[in-house]
Design a protein around this motif. Structure first.
Motif, PDB file in Angstrom:
ATOM      1  N   ARG A  66       0.645  -0.973   0.014  1.00  0.00           N
ATOM      2  CA  ARG A  66      -0.166   0.115   0.048  1.00  0.00           C
ATOM      3  C   ARG A  66       1.042   0.746   0.286  1.00  0.00           C
ATOM      4  N   ALA A  67       2.097   0.750   0.626  1.00  0.00           N
ATOM      5  CA  ALA A  67       3.397   2.286   0.413  1.00  0.00           C
ATOM      6  C   ALA A  67       3.574   2.287  -0.539  1.00  0.00           C
ATOM      7  N   LEU A  68       3.516   1.449  -1.033  1.00  0.00           N
ATOM      8  CA  LEU A  68       4.250   1.612  -1.824  1.00  0.00           C
ATOM      9  C   LEU A  68       3.402   2.438  -3.814  1.00  0.00           C
ATOM     10  N   VAL A  69       2.136   2.078  -3.698  1.00  0.00           N
ATOM     11  CA  VAL A  69       1.428   2.598  -4.708  1.00  0.00           C
ATOM     12  C   VAL A  69       1.113   3.787  -4.292  1.00  0.00           C
ATOM     13  N   ARG A  70       0.991   4.040  -2.998  1.00  0.00           N
ATOM     14  CA  ARG A  70       0.741   5.597  -2.395  1.00  0.00           C
ATOM     15  C   ARG A  70       1.808   6.638  -2.727  1.00  0.00           C
ATOM     16  N   GLN A  71       3.553   5.701  -2.317  1.00  0.00           N
ATOM     17  CA  GLN A  71       4.313   6.754  -3.233  1.00  0.00           C
ATOM     18  C   GLN A  71       4.462   6.830  -4.611  1.00  0.00           C
ATOM     19  N   GLN A  72       4.339   6.492  -5.268  1.00  0.00           N
ATOM     20  CA  GLN A  72       4.164   5.602  -6.369  1.00  0.00           C
ATOM     21  C   GLN A  72       2.849   6.463  -7.639  1.00  0.00           C
ATOM     22  N   ILE A  73       1.924   6.894  -6.447  1.00  0.00           N
ATOM     23  CA  ILE A  73       0.265   7.672  -7.099  1.00  0.00           C
ATOM     24  C   ILE A  73       1.039   9.460  -6.775  1.00  0.00           C
ATOM     25  N   ALA A  74       1.994   9.453  -5.647  1.00  0.00           N
ATOM     26  CA  ALA A  74       2.135  10.892  -4.760  1.00  0.00           C
ATOM     27  C   ALA A  74       3.349  11.145  -6.064  1.00  0.00           C
ATOM     28  N   ALA A  75       3.865  11.069  -7.037  1.00  0.00           N
ATOM     29  CA  ALA A  75       4.900  10.644  -7.274  1.00  0.00           C
ATOM     30  C   ALA A  75       4.876  11.552  -8.624  1.00  0.00           C
ATOM     31  N   GLY A  76       3.446  10.819  -9.074  1.00  0.00           N
ATOM     32  CA  GLY A  76       2.921  11.595 -10.585  1.00  0.00           C
ATOM     33  C   GLY A  76       2.396  10.212 -10.980  1.00  0.00           C
ATOM     34  N   GLU A  77       2.635   8.927 -10.771  1.00  0.00           N
ATOM     35  CA  GLU A  77       2.783   7.486 -11.761  1.00  0.00           C
ATOM     36  C   GLU A  77       1.449   7.671 -12.183  1.00  0.00           C
ATOM     37  N   SER A  78       0.825   7.145 -13.205  1.00  0.00           N
ATOM     38  CA  SER A  78      -0.638   6.592 -13.321  1.00  0.00           C
ATOM     39  C   SER A  78      -0.736   5.560 -12.770  1.00  0.00           C
ATOM     40  N   PRO A  79      -1.908   4.290 -12.263  1.00  0.00           N
ATOM     41  CA  PRO A  79      -1.812   4.134 -11.797  1.00  0.00           C
ATOM     42  C   PRO A  79      -1.966   2.147 -12.824  1.00  0.00           C
ATOM     43  N   GLY A  80      -1.643   2.574 -13.648  1.00  0.00           N
ATOM     44  CA  GLY A  80      -1.002   1.631 -14.903  1.00  0.00           C
ATOM     45  C   GLY A  80      -0.354   1.108 -15.004  1.00  0.00           C
ATOM     46  N   GLU A  81       0.825   2.491 -14.651  1.00  0.00           N
ATOM     47  CA  GLU A  81       1.977   2.767 -14.799  1.00  0.00           C
ATOM     48  C   GLU A  81       2.571   1.354 -13.391  1.00  0.00           C
ATOM     49  N   VAL A  82       1.921   1.704 -12.015  1.00  0.00           N
ATOM     50  CA  VAL A  82       2.411   0.929 -10.825  1.00  0.00           C
ATOM     51  C   VAL A  82       1.988  -0.187 -10.753  1.00  0.00           C
ATOM     52  N   ARG A  83       0.545  -0.581 -11.906  1.00  0.00           N
ATOM     53  CA  ARG A  83       0.200  -2.287 -11.910  1.00  0.00           C
ATOM     54  C   ARG A  83       1.931  -2.479 -12.358  1.00  0.00           C
ATOM     55  N   LYS A  84       1.860  -2.355 -13.445  1.00  0.00           N
ATOM     56  CA  LYS A  84       2.696  -2.859 -14.717  1.00  0.00           C
ATOM     57  C   LYS A  84       4.213  -3.102 -13.196  1.00  0.00           C
ATOM     58  N   TRP A  85       4.648  -2.220 -12.734  1.00  0.00           N
ATOM     59  CA  TRP A  85       5.975  -1.879 -11.796  1.00  0.00           C
ATOM     60  C   TRP A  85       5.658  -3.140 -11.044  1.00  0.00           C
ATOM     61  N   LEU A  86       4.342  -3.155 -10.292  1.00  0.00           N
ATOM     62  CA  LEU A  86       4.399  -4.287  -9.575  1.00  0.00           C
ATOM     63  C   LEU A  86       4.103  -6.013  -9.554  1.00  0.00           C
ATOM     64  N   VAL A  87       3.622  -5.796 -11.472  1.00  0.00           N
ATOM     65  CA  VAL A  87       3.261  -6.949 -11.260  1.00  0.00           C
ATOM     66  C   VAL A  87       5.211  -7.576 -12.540  1.00  0.00           C
ATOM     67  N   GLN A  88       5.702  -6.444 -12.288  1.00  0.00           N
ATOM     68  CA  GLN A  88       7.110  -7.034 -12.832  1.00  0.00           C
ATOM     69  C   GLN A  88       7.677  -7.653 -11.773  1.00  0.00           C
ATOM     70  N   ARG A  89       7.685  -6.619 -10.484  1.00  0.00           N
ATOM     71  CA  ARG A  89       7.963  -7.181  -9.650  1.00  0.00           C
ATOM     72  C   ARG A  89       8.353  -7.959  -8.803  1.00  0.00           C
ATOM     73  N   TYR A  90       6.551  -8.161  -8.491  1.00  0.00           N
ATOM     74  CA  TYR A  90       6.223  -9.223  -7.602  1.00  0.00           C
ATOM     75  C   TYR A  90       5.725 -10.584  -8.819  1.00  0.00           C
ATOM     76  N   GLY A  91       4.853 -10.190  -9.466  1.00  0.00           N
ATOM     77  CA  GLY A  91       4.467 -11.637 -11.582  1.00  0.00           C
ATOM     78  C   GLY A  91       3.473 -11.595 -11.105  1.00  0.00           C
ATOM     79  N   ASP A  92       2.707 -12.419 -12.250  1.00  0.00           N
ATOM     80  CA  ASP A  92       1.510 -12.087 -12.669  1.00  0.00           C
ATOM     81  C   ASP A  92       0.337 -12.221 -11.274  1.00  0.00           C
ATOM     82  N   TYR A  93       1.079 -13.204 -10.161  1.00  0.00           N
ATOM     83  CA  TYR A  93       0.259 -13.440  -9.008  1.00  0.00           C
ATOM     84  C   TYR A  93      -0.767 -12.214  -8.335  1.00  0.00           C
TER      85      TYR A  93
END
Length: 131
Positions: A66-93
């Motif tokens: 949650r903290a990572l999502v909020r930090q990245q959204i606050a930094a101006g990234e779109s939800p799609g970019e944040v989702r893509k980053w999390l999928v790259q980091r943790y996988g499709d699961y």
């Protein structure tokens, strides 16, 4: 007996003693950004709980996510970019809606195969019962 006791107590030690991440339980000051973050968090799976979203989970890992999502959204990234980053980091699961690929094809096709198998079995049973 000792192993059973250790396994029973394991969940009590699953969370760390570290304080939660800064934005794990704190909303963003901008309501529009918080709404984007919350909508994204509702679609991401907690890797520890496996059945809850990171928005609903109290696990430390979910708080960190949650903290990572909020930090990245606050930094101006779109939800799609944040989702893509999390999928790259943790996988499709990490997402409740995994993309169709050779790896995830059984997840998508198994319900259809089972439904077809159920229909075939039902038809055969009903055909036998007819006089």
């Amino acid at each position: 007996m000792t192993i059973g006791l250790l396994l029973a107590l394991a969940p009590a030690h699953a969370d760390s003693n570290l304080p939660p991440a800064d934005l794990a339980y704190t909303q963003l000051a901008d309501p529009a950004q918080e709404a984007k973050a919350k909508a994204l968090m509702d679609t991401l799976r907690c890797l520890v709980c496996q059945g809850q979203s990171i928005a609903d989970s109290d696990a430390d890992m979910a708080g960190d996510m949650r903290a990572l999502v909020r930090q990245q959204i606050a930094a101006g990234e779109s939800p799609g970019e944040v989702r893509k980053w999390l999928v790259q980091r943790y996988g499709d699961y990490v997402t409740y809606d995994p993309p169709l690929s050779w790896v995830t094809a059984p997840l998508w096709l198994a319900p259809l195969v089972l439904l077809g198998l159920g229909i075939v079995i039902a038809r055969r049973n009903f055909a036998r019962r007819k006089p």
